[in-house]
Design a protein around this motif. Structure first.
Motif, PDB file in Angstrom:
ATOM      1  N   GLN A 294      70.429-114.678   6.440  1.00  0.00           N
ATOM      2  CA  GLN A 294      70.608-113.788   5.337  1.00  0.00           C
ATOM      3  C   GLN A 294      69.975-114.511   3.439  1.00  0.00           C
ATOM      4  O   GLN A 294      69.673-113.728   3.256  1.00  0.00           O
ATOM      5  CB  GLN A 294      72.434-113.815   4.629  1.00  0.00           C
ATOM      6  CG  GLN A 294      73.126-113.364   5.907  1.00  0.00           C
ATOM      7  CD  GLN A 294      74.725-113.757   5.183  1.00  0.00           C
ATOM      8  OE1 GLN A 294      74.999-114.539   4.223  1.00  0.00           O
ATOM      9  NE2 GLN A 294      75.922-112.066   6.005  1.00  0.00           N
ATOM     10  N   GLN A 295      69.605-116.174   3.928  1.00  0.00           N
ATOM     11  CA  GLN A 295      68.469-116.070   3.028  1.00  0.00           C
ATOM     12  C   GLN A 295      67.301-115.919   3.009  1.00  0.00           C
ATOM     13  O   GLN A 295      66.448-116.259   1.933  1.00  0.00           O
ATOM     14  CB  GLN A 295      68.985-117.781   2.514  1.00  0.00           C
ATOM     15  CG  GLN A 295      70.184-118.071   2.311  1.00  0.00           C
ATOM     16  CD  GLN A 295      70.883-119.244   2.284  1.00  0.00           C
ATOM     17  OE1 GLN A 295      70.017-120.057   1.190  1.00  0.00           O
ATOM     18  NE2 GLN A 295      71.880-119.723   1.695  1.00  0.00           N
ATOM     19  N   LYS A 296      66.944-115.655   4.021  1.00  0.00           N
ATOM     20  CA  LYS A 296      65.523-114.895   4.310  1.00  0.00           C
ATOM     21  C   LYS A 296      64.464-116.590   4.810  1.00  0.00           C
ATOM     22  O   LYS A 296      64.059-116.535   4.146  1.00  0.00           O
ATOM     23  CB  LYS A 296      64.925-114.402   3.717  1.00  0.00           C
ATOM     24  CG  LYS A 296      65.845-112.497   3.951  1.00  0.00           C
ATOM     25  CD  LYS A 296      64.956-111.923   3.333  1.00  0.00           C
ATOM     26  CE  LYS A 296      65.476-110.851   3.414  1.00  0.00           C
ATOM     27  NZ  LYS A 296      66.875-110.233   4.424  1.00  0.00           N
ATOM     28  N   GLU A 297      65.458-117.805   4.690  1.00  0.00           N
ATOM     29  CA  GLU A 297      64.918-119.256   5.130  1.00  0.00           C
ATOM     30  C   GLU A 297      62.924-119.454   6.054  1.00  0.00           C
ATOM     31  O   GLU A 297      63.864-119.329   6.876  1.00  0.00           O
ATOM     32  CB  GLU A 297      65.719-120.420   4.996  1.00  0.00           C
ATOM     33  CG  GLU A 297      65.207-121.440   4.805  1.00  0.00           C
ATOM     34  CD  GLU A 297      64.425-121.868   5.438  1.00  0.00           C
ATOM     35  OE1 GLU A 297      63.914-122.866   5.049  1.00  0.00           O
ATOM     36  OE2 GLU A 297      64.721-121.962   6.866  1.00  0.00           O
ATOM     37  N   PRO A 298      62.547-119.519   5.766  1.00  0.00           N
ATOM     38  CA  PRO A 298      61.751-119.128   6.717  1.00  0.00           C
ATOM     39  C   PRO A 298      61.827-119.708   7.670  1.00  0.00           C
ATOM     40  O   PRO A 298      61.212-119.538   9.159  1.00  0.00           O
ATOM     41  CB  PRO A 298      60.492-119.095   5.728  1.00  0.00           C
ATOM     42  CG  PRO A 298      60.728-119.537   4.628  1.00  0.00           C
ATOM     43  CD  PRO A 298      62.039-119.465   4.613  1.00  0.00           C
ATOM     44  N   LYS A 299      62.124-121.473   7.683  1.00  0.00           N
ATOM     45  CA  LYS A 299      61.824-122.054   9.018  1.00  0.00           C
ATOM     46  C   LYS A 299      63.305-121.822   9.886  1.00  0.00           C
ATOM     47  O   LYS A 299      62.637-121.761  11.273  1.00  0.00           O
ATOM     48  CB  LYS A 299      61.745-123.620   8.571  1.00  0.00           C
ATOM     49  CG  LYS A 299      61.142-124.289   8.353  1.00  0.00           C
ATOM     50  CD  LYS A 299      60.915-126.476   7.559  1.00  0.00           C
ATOM     51  CE  LYS A 299      59.806-126.575   6.875  1.00  0.00           C
ATOM     52  NZ  LYS A 299      60.461-127.319   6.570  1.00  0.00           N
ATOM     53  N   HIS A 300      64.601-121.303   9.299  1.00  0.00           N
ATOM     54  CA  HIS A 300      65.238-120.979  10.532  1.00  0.00           C
ATOM     55  C   HIS A 300      64.762-119.571  10.890  1.00  0.00           C
ATOM     56  O   HIS A 300      64.943-119.368  12.013  1.00  0.00           O
ATOM     57  CB  HIS A 300      66.918-120.849   9.449  1.00  0.00           C
ATOM     58  CG  HIS A 300      67.194-122.133   8.954  1.00  0.00           C
ATOM     59  ND1 HIS A 300      66.801-122.739   7.689  1.00  0.00           N
ATOM     60  CD2 HIS A 300      68.103-123.254   9.509  1.00  0.00           C
ATOM     61  CE1 HIS A 300      67.139-123.782   7.973  1.00  0.00           C
ATOM     62  NE2 HIS A 300      68.361-124.007   8.973  1.00  0.00           N
ATOM     63  N   LEU A 301      64.029-119.042  10.148  1.00  0.00           N
ATOM     64  CA  LEU A 301      63.743-117.309  10.943  1.00  0.00           C
ATOM     65  C   LEU A 301      63.120-117.970  12.279  1.00  0.00           C
ATOM     66  O   LEU A 301      63.257-116.992  12.918  1.00  0.00           O
ATOM     67  CB  LEU A 301      63.223-116.370   9.628  1.00  0.00           C
ATOM     68  CG  LEU A 301      64.078-115.853   8.336  1.00  0.00           C
ATOM     69  CD1 LEU A 301      63.414-114.959   7.753  1.00  0.00           C
ATOM     70  CD2 LEU A 301      65.265-115.191   9.102  1.00  0.00           C
ATOM     71  N   GLU A 302      61.970-118.279  11.891  1.00  0.00           N
ATOM     72  CA  GLU A 302      60.892-118.847  13.325  1.00  0.00           C
ATOM     73  C   GLU A 302      61.783-119.483  14.232  1.00  0.00           C
ATOM     74  O   GLU A 302      61.633-118.971  15.344  1.00  0.00           O
ATOM     75  CB  GLU A 302      60.332-120.153  12.721  1.00  0.00           C
ATOM     76  CG  GLU A 302      59.326-120.540  13.569  1.00  0.00           C
ATOM     77  CD  GLU A 302      58.291-121.453  13.056  1.00  0.00           C
ATOM     78  OE1 GLU A 302      57.582-122.926  13.706  1.00  0.00           O
ATOM     79  OE2 GLU A 302      57.809-121.585  11.855  1.00  0.00           O
TER      80      GLU A 302
ATOM     81  N   LYS B  79      62.562-117.790  18.101  1.00  0.00           N
ATOM     82  CA  LYS B  79      62.195-118.815  19.329  1.00  0.00           C
ATOM     83  C   LYS B  79      63.537-118.586  19.831  1.00  0.00           C
ATOM     84  O   LYS B  79      63.331-118.510  21.401  1.00  0.00           O
ATOM     85  CB  LYS B  79      62.205-120.530  19.544  1.00  0.00           C
ATOM     86  CG  LYS B  79      60.646-120.533  18.760  1.00  0.00           C
ATOM     87  CD  LYS B  79      60.764-122.132  18.072  1.00  0.00           C
ATOM     88  CE  LYS B  79      59.092-122.583  17.419  1.00  0.00           C
ATOM     89  NZ  LYS B  79      59.019-123.796  16.871  1.00  0.00           N
ATOM     90  N   MET B  80      65.090-118.842  19.703  1.00  0.00           N
ATOM     91  CA  MET B  80      66.112-118.230  20.421  1.00  0.00           C
ATOM     92  C   MET B  80      65.957-117.577  20.822  1.00  0.00           C
ATOM     93  O   MET B  80      66.412-116.646  22.563  1.00  0.00           O
ATOM     94  CB  MET B  80      67.341-118.938  19.654  1.00  0.00           C
ATOM     95  CG  MET B  80      67.634-120.399  19.321  1.00  0.00           C
ATOM     96  SD  MET B  80      67.680-120.851  20.740  1.00  0.00           S
ATOM     97  CE  MET B  80      69.022-120.543  21.465  1.00  0.00           C
TER      98      MET B  80
END
Length: 79
Positions: free
Chosen positions: A39-47, A51-52
């Motif tokens: 929801q925060q569009k955090e780049p590392k988490h989106l990457e 991968k998942m």
């Protein structure tokens, strides 16, 4: 006894610590954290989420990954 684990140990994107009594509880906490970061569009988490998504395309890969993570949680020292 609860165990503690960090998302980096789960191939995640950050070093927030989760504490739970089972690998299933860890998965739930990880999912909730992932939703917040999405929801925060955090780049590392989106990457990491991308991968998942690639991993879950293959049932056998997911099964092996889940077994490995359950073993990892079981091997954690109780806190």
């Amino acid at each position: 006894m609860p165990g503690r684990i960090r998302p980096l140990q789960l191939d995640g994107a950050c070093d927030v610590e989760f504490q739970a009594n089972s690998s299933e509880e860890i998965a739930d906490l990880s999912k909730k954290h992932g939703i917040e970061m999405y929801q925060q569009k955090e780049p590392k988490h989106l990457e990491s989420m991308h991968k998942m998504q690639e991993l879950i395309r293959n049932y056998e890969s997911v099964k092996k990954w889940m077994e490995y993570k359950k073993e990892l949680f079981s091997s954690l020292p109780s806190q």
